[in-house]
Design a protein around this motif. Structure first.
Motif, PDB file in Angstrom:
ATOM      1  N   ILE A 173       0.868  -1.179   0.000  1.00 31.97           N
ATOM      2  CA  ILE A 173       0.000   0.000   0.000  1.00 31.97           C
ATOM      3  C   ILE A 173       0.902   1.225   0.000  1.00 31.97           C
ATOM      4  CG2 ILE A 173      -1.799   1.280   1.195  1.00 31.97           C
ATOM      5  CD1 ILE A 173      -2.728  -1.309   2.454  1.00 31.97           C
ATOM      6  N   GLU A 174       0.859   1.972  -1.047  1.00 30.20           N
ATOM      7  CA  GLU A 174       1.741   3.121  -1.195  1.00 30.20           C
ATOM      8  C   GLU A 174       1.548   4.120  -0.052  1.00 30.20           C
ATOM      9  OE1 GLU A 174       3.218   6.223  -4.679  1.00 30.20           O
ATOM     10  OE2 GLU A 174       1.313   5.143  -4.913  1.00 30.20           O
ATOM     11  N   ASN A 175       2.670   4.525   0.553  1.00 31.82           N
ATOM     12  CA  ASN A 175       2.701   5.537   1.619  1.00 31.82           C
ATOM     13  C   ASN A 175       2.017   5.101   2.908  1.00 31.82           C
ATOM     14  OD1 ASN A 175       4.103   7.383  -0.022  1.00 31.82           O
ATOM     15  ND2 ASN A 175       2.170   8.094  -0.927  1.00 31.82           N
ATOM     16  N   HIS A 176       1.621   3.827   3.013  1.00 34.06           N
ATOM     17  CA  HIS A 176       1.040   3.369   4.268  1.00 34.06           C
ATOM     18  C   HIS A 176       2.177   3.057   5.242  1.00 34.06           C
ATOM     19  CE1 HIS A 176      -1.119   0.971   7.233  1.00 34.06           C
ATOM     20  NE2 HIS A 176      -2.243   1.435   6.728  1.00 34.06           N
ATOM     21  N   PRO A 177       2.124   3.546   6.471  1.00 36.32           N
ATOM     22  CA  PRO A 177       3.265   3.389   7.383  1.00 36.32           C
ATOM     23  C   PRO A 177       3.616   1.946   7.710  1.00 36.32           C
ATOM     24  CG  PRO A 177       1.328   4.270   8.544  1.00 36.32           C
ATOM     25  CD  PRO A 177       1.023   4.345   7.088  1.00 36.32           C
ATOM     26  N   LYS A 178       2.646   1.034   7.610  1.00 30.61           N
ATOM     27  CA  LYS A 178       2.921  -0.361   7.931  1.00 30.61           C
ATOM     28  C   LYS A 178       3.231  -1.210   6.706  1.00 30.61           C
ATOM     29  CE  LYS A 178       0.168  -0.603  12.179  1.00 30.61           C
ATOM     30  NZ  LYS A 178      -0.948  -1.300  12.880  1.00 30.61           N
ATOM     31  N   MET A 179       3.035  -0.676   5.509  1.00 28.17           N
ATOM     32  CA  MET A 179       3.141  -1.502   4.307  1.00 28.17           C
ATOM     33  C   MET A 179       4.162  -0.992   3.293  1.00 28.17           C
ATOM     34  SD  MET A 179       0.912  -3.834   4.959  1.00 28.17           S
ATOM     35  CE  MET A 179       0.313  -4.626   3.477  1.00 28.17           C
ATOM     36  N   ASP A 180       4.537   0.278   3.392  1.00 27.38           N
ATOM     37  CA  ASP A 180       5.381   0.854   2.347  1.00 27.38           C
ATOM     38  C   ASP A 180       6.824   0.350   2.419  1.00 27.38           C
ATOM     39  OD1 ASP A 180       5.215   2.565   0.052  1.00 27.38           O
ATOM     40  OD2 ASP A 180       6.484   3.998   1.092  1.00 27.38           O
ATOM     41  N   TYR A 181       7.196  -0.311   3.534  1.00 23.97           N
ATOM     42  CA  TYR A 181       8.561  -0.845   3.657  1.00 23.97           C
ATOM     43  C   TYR A 181       8.879  -1.843   2.544  1.00 23.97           C
ATOM     44  CZ  TYR A 181       6.763  -5.335   5.303  1.00 23.97           C
ATOM     45  OH  TYR A 181       6.125  -6.556   5.377  1.00 23.97           O
ATOM     46  N   LYS A 182       7.868  -2.442   1.949  1.00 23.12           N
ATOM     47  CA  LYS A 182       8.103  -3.490   0.958  1.00 23.12           C
ATOM     48  C   LYS A 182       8.806  -2.963  -0.285  1.00 23.12           C
ATOM     49  CE  LYS A 182       4.191  -6.091   2.752  1.00 23.12           C
ATOM     50  NZ  LYS A 182       2.913  -6.796   2.503  1.00 23.12           N
ATOM     51  N   ARG A 183       8.661  -1.674  -0.561  1.00 22.54           N
ATOM     52  CA  ARG A 183       9.307  -1.120  -1.748  1.00 22.54           C
ATOM     53  C   ARG A 183      10.834  -1.124  -1.617  1.00 22.54           C
ATOM     54  NH1 ARG A 183       8.493   3.448  -4.211  1.00 22.54           N
ATOM     55  NH2 ARG A 183       6.349   3.905  -3.615  1.00 22.54           N
ATOM     56  N   ARG A 184      11.355  -1.362  -0.406  1.00 23.33           N
ATOM     57  CA  ARG A 184      12.811  -1.376  -0.234  1.00 23.33           C
ATOM     58  C   ARG A 184      13.456  -2.650  -0.766  1.00 23.33           C
ATOM     59  NH1 ARG A 184      11.590   0.156   5.272  1.00 23.33           N
ATOM     60  NH2 ARG A 184      12.609  -1.754   5.971  1.00 23.33           N
ATOM     61  N   PHE A 185      12.655  -3.668  -1.047  1.00 25.87           N
ATOM     62  CA  PHE A 185      13.197  -4.924  -1.569  1.00 25.87           C
ATOM     63  C   PHE A 185      13.153  -4.875  -3.094  1.00 25.87           C
ATOM     64  CE2 PHE A 185      11.924  -5.777   2.725  1.00 25.87           C
ATOM     65  CZ  PHE A 185      12.938  -6.586   3.211  1.00 25.87           C
ATOM     66  N   LYS A 186      14.245  -4.370  -3.675  1.00 26.90           N
ATOM     67  CA  LYS A 186      14.275  -4.073  -5.105  1.00 26.90           C
ATOM     68  C   LYS A 186      15.094  -5.119  -5.861  1.00 26.90           C
ATOM     69  CE  LYS A 186      14.090   0.857  -4.020  1.00 26.90           C
ATOM     70  NZ  LYS A 186      14.813   2.137  -4.088  1.00 26.90           N
ATOM     71  N   PRO A 187      14.673  -5.434  -7.095  1.00 24.03           N
ATOM     72  CA  PRO A 187      13.496  -4.902  -7.791  1.00 24.03           C
ATOM     73  C   PRO A 187      12.203  -5.571  -7.308  1.00 24.03           C
ATOM     74  CG  PRO A 187      14.687  -6.428  -9.208  1.00 24.03           C
ATOM     75  CD  PRO A 187      15.497  -6.299  -7.953  1.00 24.03           C
ATOM     76  N   LEU A 188      11.191  -4.743  -7.122  1.00 24.38           N
ATOM     77  CA  LEU A 188       9.877  -5.193  -6.680  1.00 24.38           C
ATOM     78  C   LEU A 188       8.899  -5.045  -7.835  1.00 24.38           C
ATOM     79  CD1 LEU A 188       8.476  -6.090  -3.931  1.00 24.38           C
ATOM     80  CD2 LEU A 188       7.552  -3.759  -3.885  1.00 24.38           C
ATOM     81  N   GLN A 189       8.087  -6.069  -8.028  1.00 24.27           N
ATOM     82  CA  GLN A 189       7.026  -5.999  -9.029  1.00 24.27           C
ATOM     83  C   GLN A 189       5.678  -5.869  -8.335  1.00 24.27           C
ATOM     84  OE1 GLN A 189       7.153  -9.325 -11.755  1.00 24.27           O
ATOM     85  NE2 GLN A 189       8.759  -8.365 -12.965  1.00 24.27           N
ATOM     86  N   VAL A 190       4.760  -5.168  -8.987  1.00 22.94           N
ATOM     87  CA  VAL A 190       3.387  -5.046  -8.510  1.00 22.94           C
ATOM     88  C   VAL A 190       2.447  -5.529  -9.605  1.00 22.94           C
ATOM     89  CG1 VAL A 190       3.851  -3.183  -6.875  1.00 22.94           C
ATOM     90  CG2 VAL A 190       3.288  -2.632  -9.245  1.00 22.94           C
ATOM     91  N   ARG A 191       1.287  -6.028  -9.181  1.00 21.68           N
ATOM     92  CA  ARG A 191       0.332  -6.550 -10.163  1.00 21.68           C
ATOM     93  C   ARG A 191      -0.714  -5.498 -10.484  1.00 21.68           C
ATOM     94  NH1 ARG A 191      -3.626  -9.992 -12.098  1.00 21.68           N
ATOM     95  NH2 ARG A 191      -2.772 -11.740 -13.279  1.00 21.68           N
ATOM     96  N   THR A 192      -0.841  -5.186 -11.758  1.00 18.57           N
ATOM     97  CA  THR A 192      -1.804  -4.213 -12.245  1.00 18.57           C
ATOM     98  C   THR A 192      -2.822  -4.928 -13.135  1.00 18.57           C
ATOM     99  OG1 THR A 192      -0.610  -3.687 -14.290  1.00 18.57           O
ATOM    100  CG2 THR A 192       0.082  -2.528 -12.279  1.00 18.57           C
ATOM    101  N   ALA A 193      -3.743  -4.156 -13.689  1.00 16.45           N
ATOM    102  CA  ALA A 193      -4.727  -4.736 -14.613  1.00 16.45           C
ATOM    103  C   ALA A 193      -4.046  -5.329 -15.841  1.00 16.45           C
ATOM    104  CB  ALA A 193      -5.735  -3.672 -15.034  1.00 16.45           C
TER     105      ALA A 193
END
Length: 236
Positions: free
Chosen positions: A207-227
């Motif tokens: 969850i972008e900018n969520h204090p409990k969830m945004d830490y995941k972006r630090r594990f690079k490269p990270l992929q996200v699922r879109t439409a």
């Protein structure tokens, strides 16, 4: 995974676990389906996540903040902070153990919930709660245990499918917060994937900018699922 091969159910609205005042709903794969073990890898690829014996995907009519994410194992390189975390914990023993209940794991789990999630409805976890939430009879689960000598410091509940590892849940000694055991556990799950030649580590939802969830972006490269499918998350 095709919807004409398995039934999907939609849950009733319930309180959102991330945003106070919001309600949430999930799509859930039929928990009575006899082939859940064979569906699991494809379900991960479609953005589903396991909680207990249920495979679910957020399906909230007015919110789409929860975004499935996964680490590209082959191209992952720890950043400076993660390298410091590895060094801080180089005294720990990592054991790949059979999943299941025992009194030592339960005591650690209960301490973690009482400290990290007081009043959240899970902080008085019984043995049955432990089993129901962390394991499932069809799930390919291992427990990565982190030990300081003989003392259990953390358990990373880890589902190991052929095409992906799912970081289901990690609980740890709340008095050891300076070690960064949550980060260290993910780094060990990445190492497990490397040893087994598995391309992805699924971290659930970002969850972008969520204090409990945004830490995941630090594990690079990270992929996200879109439409459109899985795409690389834009680098900072």
């Amino acid at each position: 995974m095709r919807s004409d091969h398995v039934r999907l159910f939609q849950t009733l609205p319930h309180a959102c676990g991330y945003y106070p005042g919001r309600t949430a709903q999930n799509l859930v794969i039929d928990p009575a389906a006899p082939q859940l073990d064979r569906l699991y890898g494809a379900a991960l690829d479609h953005g589903f996540r396991r909680a207990g014996g249920h495979l679910y995907f957020p399906h909230c009519p007015s919110c789409h903040a929860c975004t499935p994410c996964r680490i590209d194992v082959a191209n992952f390189k720890p950043d400076r902070s993660q390298r410091r975390c590895l060094k801080r914990n180089d005294d720990l023993i990592v054991r790949e153990c059979m999943a299941g209940y025992n009194s030592e794991r339960h005591a650690l789990y209960s301490r973690y919930l009482r400290t990290r999630h007081p009043g959240g409805g899970m902080d008085e976890a019984e043995a049955s709660d432990f089993r129901r939430f962390l394991t499932a009879p069809w799930s390919p689960t291992v427990f990565l245990e982190l030990h300081e000598g003989e003392r259990l410091l953390a358990v990373a509940v880890t589902d190991v499918c052929i095409t992906g590892i799912s970081a289901v849940y990690t609980f740890y000694d709340p008095d050891e917060h300076e070690r960064g055991l949550g980060t260290f556990a993910i780094l060990q799950q990445i190492e497990l994937a490397k040893r087994r030649g598995i391309p992805w580590v699924y971290l659930g939802f970002w969850i972008e900018n969520h204090p409990k969830m945004d830490y995941k972006r630090r594990f690079k490269p990270l992929q996200v699922r879109t439409a459109e499918g899985w795409v690389d998350l834009k680098r900072d």
